[in-house]
Design a protein around this motif. Sequence first.
Motif, short mmCIF file in Angstrom:
data_model
loop_
_atom_site.label_atom_id
_atom_site.label_comp_id
_atom_site.label_asym_id
_atom_site.label_seq_id
_atom_site.Cartn_x
_atom_site.Cartn_y
_atom_site.Cartn_z
N LEU A 55 44.73 41.33 37.43
CA LEU A 55 43.34 41.70 37.68
C LEU A 55 42.39 40.67 37.11
N GLN A 56 41.36 40.36 37.90
CA GLN A 56 40.36 39.35 37.54
C GLN A 56 38.97 39.99 37.46
N HIS A 59 37.39 41.51 40.59
CA HIS A 59 38.19 42.46 41.35
C HIS A 59 37.61 43.88 41.32
N THR A 60 37.91 44.62 42.39
CA THR A 60 37.62 46.05 42.46
C THR A 60 38.94 46.81 42.53
N CYS A 79 37.03 44.41 34.98
CA CYS A 79 36.87 44.22 36.42
C CYS A 79 35.44 44.56 36.86
N ARG A 80 35.12 44.11 38.07
CA ARG A 80 33.77 44.31 38.59
C ARG A 80 33.45 45.78 38.82
#
Length: 239
Positions: A55-56, A59-60, A79-80
């Motif tokens: 996960l970055q 990311h959603t 995450c976003r």
Amino acid sequence: MNHKTAAAPSWQYDERVKAGVDYEDAAIAAEYDSRHAKFRDFEKDARVVMQLLDLQPEHTVIDLGCGTGAFVIPAARSCRKVYAVDISQAMLDRCTEKARAAGLKNVETHCAGFLSYEHKGDPVDAIVSVAALHHLPDFWKAVAFKRMYDMLKPGGKLYLFDVIFTFPVESYQIEFNCWVNGMAEKAGQAMAQETIVHIRDEYSTFDWVIDGMLERAGFKTDLKRSDFPYSLSYVCVRP
């Protein structure tokens, strides 16, 4: 923000029907974390899942069956956006309280289930489901997998952890007795009783059944391993 779902067709399996432990009970929801902390490390488990999914920050993620937010809160810090979905309003309320206490503004809650959640946003980078899918009978598990596939962007990943059996069916009596006794020793009689309820009333199934469902939904399985007794973890990709 808590979103409600539209009425389901009359022929659809009702995820609100109590199968096993009644997580709509506010008292049970309030005790969930302390009970499960006796044999689970929520923060450590969340970090492992986030690493497996790579996960970055942009990311959603959808957490289906998010419970009290064991994964939602750590993921939202990194995450976003995280869509927190659970059929139990009592469990979802606990998740909302935790997100508010942590000052997180990127958690969107939905009181819905595997079959009723309607994702209105763009396809997501990842879906997580931890110890929740066993509430569905097998046919509806297959439907749930297909719905998850459709919510992911190409290259998106699914992390699944659940009680899934790998032993020969003829040894079920020995295995179930061993499981119940082991839970009593590790986590006390209350969790042993919860294990009995799970075996008797919920819908855990064999790994070869889950394997076939994932393949037919279109997923490619990158990882399948046992991190916990009588359970399996999967990481699957939408090609």
